[in-house]
Scaffold this motif. Structure first.
Motif, PDB file in Angstrom:
ATOM      1  N   ASN A  15     -11.405  -6.707  14.899  1.00 48.52           N
ATOM      2  CA  ASN A  15     -12.287  -5.572  15.205  1.00 48.52           C
ATOM      3  C   ASN A  15     -12.132  -5.103  16.651  1.00 48.52           C
ATOM      4  OD1 ASN A  15     -14.201  -6.966  12.786  1.00 48.52           O
ATOM      5  ND2 ASN A  15     -14.000  -4.756  12.821  1.00 48.52           N
ATOM      6  N   LEU A  65      -8.204  -8.606   9.739  1.00 51.00           N
ATOM      7  CA  LEU A  65      -8.138  -7.568  10.777  1.00 51.00           C
ATOM      8  C   LEU A  65      -8.880  -8.015  12.037  1.00 51.00           C
ATOM      9  CD1 LEU A  65      -9.665  -4.042  10.605  1.00 51.00           C
ATOM     10  CD2 LEU A  65     -11.203  -5.959  10.534  1.00 51.00           C
ATOM     11  N   PHE A  95       0.706   8.854   2.387  1.00 54.63           N
ATOM     12  CA  PHE A  95      -0.141   9.707   3.231  1.00 54.63           C
ATOM     13  C   PHE A  95       0.354   9.770   4.676  1.00 54.63           C
ATOM     14  CE2 PHE A  95      -3.497   8.664  -0.002  1.00 54.63           C
ATOM     15  CZ  PHE A  95      -3.636   9.955  -0.470  1.00 54.63           C
ATOM     16  N   ASP A 125     -18.846   1.793   8.749  1.00 52.93           N
ATOM     17  CA  ASP A 125     -19.232   0.411   9.022  1.00 52.93           C
ATOM     18  C   ASP A 125     -19.723   0.302  10.475  1.00 52.93           C
ATOM     19  OD1 ASP A 125     -19.194  -2.323   9.699  1.00 52.93           O
ATOM     20  OD2 ASP A 125     -17.533  -2.774   8.356  1.00 52.93           O
ATOM     21  N   GLY A 142     -12.626   5.471   1.442  1.00 50.08           N
ATOM     22  CA  GLY A 142     -12.897   4.032   1.403  1.00 50.08           C
ATOM     23  C   GLY A 142     -14.289   3.675   1.876  1.00 50.08           C
ATOM     24  N   GLY A 143     -14.607   2.382   1.804  1.00 45.28           N
ATOM     25  CA  GLY A 143     -15.943   1.915   2.176  1.00 45.28           C
ATOM     26  C   GLY A 143     -17.005   2.705   1.422  1.00 45.28           C
ATOM     27  N   VAL A 153      -3.518   3.608   9.676  1.00 46.37           N
ATOM     28  CA  VAL A 153      -4.341   3.646   8.453  1.00 46.37           C
ATOM     29  C   VAL A 153      -4.810   5.060   8.124  1.00 46.37           C
ATOM     30  CG1 VAL A 153      -5.067   1.244   8.692  1.00 46.37           C
ATOM     31  CG2 VAL A 153      -6.457   3.063   9.742  1.00 46.37           C
ATOM     32  N   ARG A 154      -4.261   6.053   8.817  1.00 40.01           N
ATOM     33  CA  ARG A 154      -4.581   7.464   8.543  1.00 40.01           C
ATOM     34  C   ARG A 154      -6.087   7.730   8.511  1.00 40.01           C
ATOM     35  NH1 ARG A 154      -1.479  10.931  10.019  1.00 40.01           N
ATOM     36  NH2 ARG A 154      -1.288   9.310  11.577  1.00 40.01           N
ATOM     37  N   ASP A 155      -6.639   8.156   7.375  1.00 37.53           N
ATOM     38  CA  ASP A 155      -8.057   8.535   7.346  1.00 37.53           C
ATOM     39  C   ASP A 155      -8.966   7.433   6.826  1.00 37.53           C
ATOM     40  OD1 ASP A 155      -7.717  11.132   8.381  1.00 37.53           O
ATOM     41  OD2 ASP A 155      -6.823  11.697   6.470  1.00 37.53           O
ATOM     42  N   MET A 178     -10.907   3.602   7.397  1.00 39.39           N
ATOM     43  CA  MET A 178     -11.304   2.668   8.454  1.00 39.39           C
ATOM     44  C   MET A 178     -10.231   1.588   8.541  1.00 39.39           C
ATOM     45  SD  MET A 178     -12.669  -0.585   8.613  1.00 39.39           S
ATOM     46  CE  MET A 178     -13.415  -1.600   9.831  1.00 39.39           C
ATOM     47  N   GLY A 179      -9.748   1.174   7.373  1.00 40.98           N
ATOM     48  CA  GLY A 179      -8.518   0.399   7.335  1.00 40.98           C
ATOM     49  C   GLY A 179      -8.630  -1.090   7.116  1.00 40.98           C
ATOM     50  N   ALA A 180      -9.848  -1.637   7.091  1.00 45.14           N
ATOM     51  CA  ALA A 180      -9.962  -3.098   6.992  1.00 45.14           C
ATOM     52  C   ALA A 180      -9.333  -3.639   5.713  1.00 45.14           C
ATOM     53  CB  ALA A 180     -11.426  -3.519   7.078  1.00 45.14           C
ATOM     54  N   ASN A 181      -9.694  -3.027   4.588  1.00 47.09           N
ATOM     55  CA  ASN A 181      -9.150  -3.540   3.323  1.00 47.09           C
ATOM     56  C   ASN A 181      -7.639  -3.403   3.284  1.00 47.09           C
ATOM     57  OD1 ASN A 181     -11.612  -4.278   2.229  1.00 47.09           O
ATOM     58  ND2 ASN A 181     -12.016  -2.205   1.475  1.00 47.09           N
ATOM     59  N   ALA A 182      -7.174  -2.258   3.769  1.00 46.44           N
ATOM     60  CA  ALA A 182      -5.738  -1.997   3.731  1.00 46.44           C
ATOM     61  C   ALA A 182      -4.980  -3.058   4.542  1.00 46.44           C
ATOM     62  CB  ALA A 182      -5.468  -0.594   4.270  1.00 46.44           C
ATOM     63  N   ASP A 203       0.822  -1.206   0.000  1.00 44.23           N
ATOM     64  CA  ASP A 203       0.000   0.000   0.000  1.00 44.23           C
ATOM     65  C   ASP A 203       0.858   1.260   0.000  1.00 44.23           C
ATOM     66  OD1 ASP A 203      -2.092   1.770   0.161  1.00 44.23           O
ATOM     67  OD2 ASP A 203      -3.212   0.576   1.621  1.00 44.23           O
TER      68      ASP A 203
HETATM   69  N1  LIG Z   1     -13.899  -7.037   9.881  1.00 43.80           N
HETATM   70  C1  LIG Z   1     -14.190  -5.878   9.278  1.00 43.80           C
HETATM   71  O1  LIG Z   1     -14.528  -4.901   9.934  1.00 43.80           O
HETATM   72  C2  LIG Z   1     -14.095  -5.781   7.793  1.00 43.80           C
HETATM   73  C3  LIG Z   1     -14.513  -4.632   7.156  1.00 43.80           C
HETATM   74  N2  LIG Z   1     -14.387  -4.469   5.798  1.00 43.80           N
HETATM   75  C4  LIG Z   1     -14.810  -3.269   5.074  1.00 43.80           C
HETATM   76  O2  LIG Z   1     -13.621  -2.540   4.712  1.00 43.80           O
HETATM   77  C5  LIG Z   1     -13.982  -1.220   4.321  1.00 43.80           C
HETATM   78  C6  LIG Z   1     -12.984  -0.211   4.853  1.00 43.80           C
HETATM   79  O3  LIG Z   1     -11.687  -0.538   4.448  1.00 43.80           O
HETATM   80  P1  LIG Z   1     -10.607   0.604   4.127  1.00 43.80           P
HETATM   81  O4  LIG Z   1      -9.273  -0.035   4.138  1.00 43.80           O
HETATM   82  O5  LIG Z   1     -10.831   1.752   5.042  1.00 43.80           O
HETATM   83  O6  LIG Z   1     -11.082   1.074   2.705  1.00 43.80           O
HETATM   84  P2  LIG Z   1     -10.344   1.262   1.323  1.00 43.80           P
HETATM   85  O7  LIG Z   1      -9.362   0.183   1.020  1.00 43.80           O
HETATM   86  O8  LIG Z   1     -11.415   1.496   0.331  1.00 43.80           O
HETATM   87  O9  LIG Z   1      -9.581   2.614   1.587  1.00 43.80           O
HETATM   88  C7  LIG Z   1      -8.311   2.660   2.154  1.00 43.80           C
HETATM   89  C8  LIG Z   1      -7.301   3.105   1.077  1.00 43.80           C
HETATM   90  O10 LIG Z   1      -7.582   4.436   0.669  1.00 43.80           O
HETATM   91  C9  LIG Z   1      -6.392   5.058   0.211  1.00 43.80           C
HETATM   92  N3  LIG Z   1      -6.329   6.404   0.815  1.00 43.80           N
HETATM   93  C10 LIG Z   1      -6.553   7.579   0.172  1.00 43.80           C
HETATM   94  N4  LIG Z   1      -6.432   8.629   0.999  1.00 43.80           N
HETATM   95  C11 LIG Z   1      -6.135   8.139   2.216  1.00 43.80           C
HETATM   96  C12 LIG Z   1      -5.919   8.726   3.505  1.00 43.80           C
HETATM   97  N5  LIG Z   1      -5.934  10.057   3.702  1.00 43.80           N
HETATM   98  N6  LIG Z   1      -5.712   7.914   4.559  1.00 43.80           N
HETATM   99  C13 LIG Z   1      -5.696   6.580   4.418  1.00 43.80           C
HETATM  100  N7  LIG Z   1      -5.889   5.962   3.216  1.00 43.80           N
HETATM  101  C14 LIG Z   1      -6.092   6.723   2.117  1.00 43.80           C
HETATM  102  C15 LIG Z   1      -5.224   4.158   0.626  1.00 43.80           C
HETATM  103  O11 LIG Z   1      -4.602   3.489  -0.414  1.00 43.80           O
HETATM  104  P3  LIG Z   1      -5.032   3.239  -1.974  1.00 43.80           P
HETATM  105  O12 LIG Z   1      -5.115   4.605  -2.604  1.00 43.80           O
HETATM  106  O13 LIG Z   1      -3.928   2.400  -2.515  1.00 43.80           O
HETATM  107  O14 LIG Z   1      -6.344   2.505  -1.983  1.00 43.80           O
HETATM  108  C16 LIG Z   1      -5.876   3.143   1.571  1.00 43.80           C
HETATM  109  O15 LIG Z   1      -5.308   1.876   1.543  1.00 43.80           O
HETATM  110  C17 LIG Z   1     -15.363  -0.998   4.872  1.00 43.80           C
HETATM  111  O16 LIG Z   1     -16.282  -1.027   3.800  1.00 43.80           O
HETATM  112  C18 LIG Z   1     -15.591  -2.217   5.781  1.00 43.80           C
HETATM  113  O17 LIG Z   1     -16.980  -2.497   5.841  1.00 43.80           O
HETATM  114  C19 LIG Z   1     -13.827  -5.453   5.021  1.00 43.80           C
HETATM  115  C20 LIG Z   1     -13.416  -6.631   5.591  1.00 43.80           C
HETATM  116  C21 LIG Z   1     -13.534  -6.911   7.002  1.00 43.80           C
END
Ligand SMILES: NC(=O)C1=CN([C@@H]2O[C@H](COP(=O)(O)OP(=O)(O)OC[C@H]3O[C@@H](n4cnc5c(N)ncnc54)[C@H](OP(=O)(O)O)[C@@H]3O)[C@@H](O)[C@H]2O)C=CC1
Ligand SMILES: CC(C)(COP(=O)([O-])OP(=O)([O-])OC[C@H]1O[C@@H](n2cnc3c(N)ncnc32)[C@H](O)[C@@H]1OP(=O)([O-])[O-])[C@@H](O)C(=O)NCCC(=O)NCCSC(=O)C[C@@](C)(O)CC(=O)[O-]
Length: 437
Positions: free
Chosen positions: A228, A226, A165, A290, A337-338, A193-195, A197-201, A159
């Protein structure tokens, strides 16, 4: 894309206020204008919150599977919030009557004492990698910790945007978890995971490092996901509720006793915490986050050191006799994200909130949770929940009985007066109003 600035240059910061008395007495259009004006946001911010301009079927079809429609939920505005010195009006998505009113009511009682003070740790989420069939779990732990640098680098490669970021892997930890089958070696990847939620990351990172983890531990990996229980991503909030506004010293004493039962008794804690989540879930949902992730984190955090489920909040009396409430929970919410970036209503709500970081959003959510909790505890420690709650729920009952337009208020008034918020009463009153009694 960042939300527009909350206060346009034409408006003075000191004019912005969330103290909107009587908002309930306005029409929806008037409320929209009043809220936009009070916060200094563009008037069109609420367009996305009209059913005809909200989430389209096409957008919904890209969000989840087998889409056949979208679900509407009321979004109400909680008034009176000051969080870390900033006036903020908070959108809440909830189906439950009295929730928005209650949060607004108790937020009002903190204003003379500076509102809500909140802080957050770094946004650290953790992923777990489970390793099985390890002959020497203690040895595997040390080997994995010794390879930390290599594993961190491998995870960060997944990532680069997050690293750009300012986020990325901060640490690894290894736990040995005995079970009825064997001792599992569980590696934790700690990621800023900065801004997001971070699950996918973090899930992507966990899956990527798993083969190397298996090699180093000399076992096989199974779960890579991940947790929770986001106990490294905590948000804390405190507020002082004015004793006189609460109803005097006896009310404060009774509220502390009411809250203490939740600390001591899991049966009460479940309901007390549900009251907190009334506020938290409503803002989490309104911002497209979420709800299940936040709820799982909050309830798991409410298990005390002796392994007993307890209250999420604490209430005490300060030296001036006012009530001090505190709340500390994991708050894994994001602004990227999400659904947060996809759902037009979530985007509008984030714009209204004027938050620029996930941490700011988390702090406002926690303030609402605390106000919500204090409102319910105050009602329970004084007149009971039914008067306030049922008089607002009465509108649902009136509509279910068939009341329309002005009939709704008339039926509600008669039911509240008769202290009988029931379907039968609503039907009788409606029949009388329509001259059919
Ligand atoms: N157990 C659980 O709770 C689980 C939850 N989920 C779901 O995961 C989703 C959330 O995952 P999440 O990782 O947040 O979503 P995303 O992967 O959609 O967004 C995160 C990505 O956004 C990009 N990004 C852009 N700007 C920023 C910033 N300022 N700070 C941080 N990242 C930034 C980063 O890289 P890049 O540009 O490379 O994308 C980062 O990896 C939700 O829909 C949730 O429901 C999924 C599985 C399990
Ligand atoms: C309902 C109130 C607020 C009435 O309380 P009240 O004292 O009758 O209200 P008021 O008319 O004097 O108004 C006071 C302020 O409350 C707000 N307010 C008041 N009414 C409205 C309204 N219609 N619309 C919007 N805002 C409203 C508003 O901020 C208003 O200030 P103003 O704007 O007038 O200057 C009070 O009784 C209360 O706080 N009750 C608690 C209700 C509650 O907690 N509901 C949650 C659902 S119950 C539950 O699920 C959880 C639970 C209870 O089990 C949890 C637990 O056990 O801990």
């Amino acid at each position: 894309m960042r939300p527009r600035p909350l206060v346009p240059s034409s408006r003075k910061k000191e004019d912005v206020t969330s103290r909107l008395s009587g908002l309930k007495d306005l029409s929806i259009d008037e409320r929209r204008a009043r809220v936009a004006d009070a916060m200094g946001v563009r008037a069109g911010v609420f367009e996305a919150l009209s059913p005809e301009h909200g989430l389209t079927l096409e957008q919904a079809d890209h969000m989840v599977e087998n889409v056949v429609g979208v679900l509407g939920l009321p979004v109400g505005i909680a008034t009176n919030f000051v969080v870390n010195g900033r006036e903020v009006l908070v959108p809440m998505a909830t189906e439950e009557p009295s929730v928005v009113a209650a949060a607004s009511n108790l937020a009002r009682m903190t204003r003379d004492h500076g509102g809500f003070v909140a802080s957050a740790t770094a946004p650290l989420m953790q992923a777990q990698v489970q390793v099985l069939d390890v002959a020497d779990p203690a040895g595997a732990r040390v080997r994995l910790l010794s390879a930390a640098e290599e594993l961190v680098a491998l995870a960060n490669e997944q990532d680069p945007a997050l690293v750009r970021f300012g986020g990325g892997v901060r640490d690894i930890a290894v736990r040995l978890v005995p079970s009825s089958r064997q001792t599992y070696v569980v590696l934790h990847l700690v990621v800023d995971v900065r801004d997001a939620m971070g699950a996918n990351a973090v899930n992507t990172m966990a899956e990527a490092i798993a083969p190397r983890v298996a090699e180093i531990a000399r076992g096989r990996t199974l779960l890579r996901i991940l947790t929770n229980k986001a106990d490294l991503r905590l948000t804390r909030v405190a507020a002082t509720f004015d004793a006189a506004m609460l109803g005097g010293p006896d009310v404060v004493e009774n509220m502390v006793d009411a809250a203490e039962l939740a600390v001591a008794d899991p049966y009460r804690a479940a309901t007390h915490n549900k009251g907190i989540m009334n506020g938290i879930t409503a803002v989490v949902l309104a911002t497209g986050n979420d709800t299940r992730a936040v709820e799982a984190g909050a309830h798991s955090h409410a298990v005390g050191p002796e392994g007993r489920y307890t209250s999420m909040s604490r209430f005490e009396k300060d030296t001036d006799g006012n009530l001090v409430g505190t709340l500390e929970l994991p708050m894994p919410v994001g602004l990227v994200g999400g659904a947060t970036k996809v759902h037009p209503v979530a985007q509008a709500n984030v714009e209204l909130l004027g938050v620029h970081t996930a941490s700011e959003l988390a702090q406002i959510i926690m303030a609402v949770g605390l106000a919500q909790n204090a409102a319910a505890v105050r009602a329970l420690a004084t007149e009971g929940i039914q008067r306030g709650h049922m008089s607002l729920h009465a509108r649902n009952v009136a509509v279910t009985a068939g009341a329309v337009g002005a009939e709704v208020d008339a039926v509600v008034a008669r039911m509240v007066e008769a202290r009988s918020v029931r379907a039968e009463t609503a039907e009788e009153v409606l029949a009388q109003l329509r001259g059919r009694s």
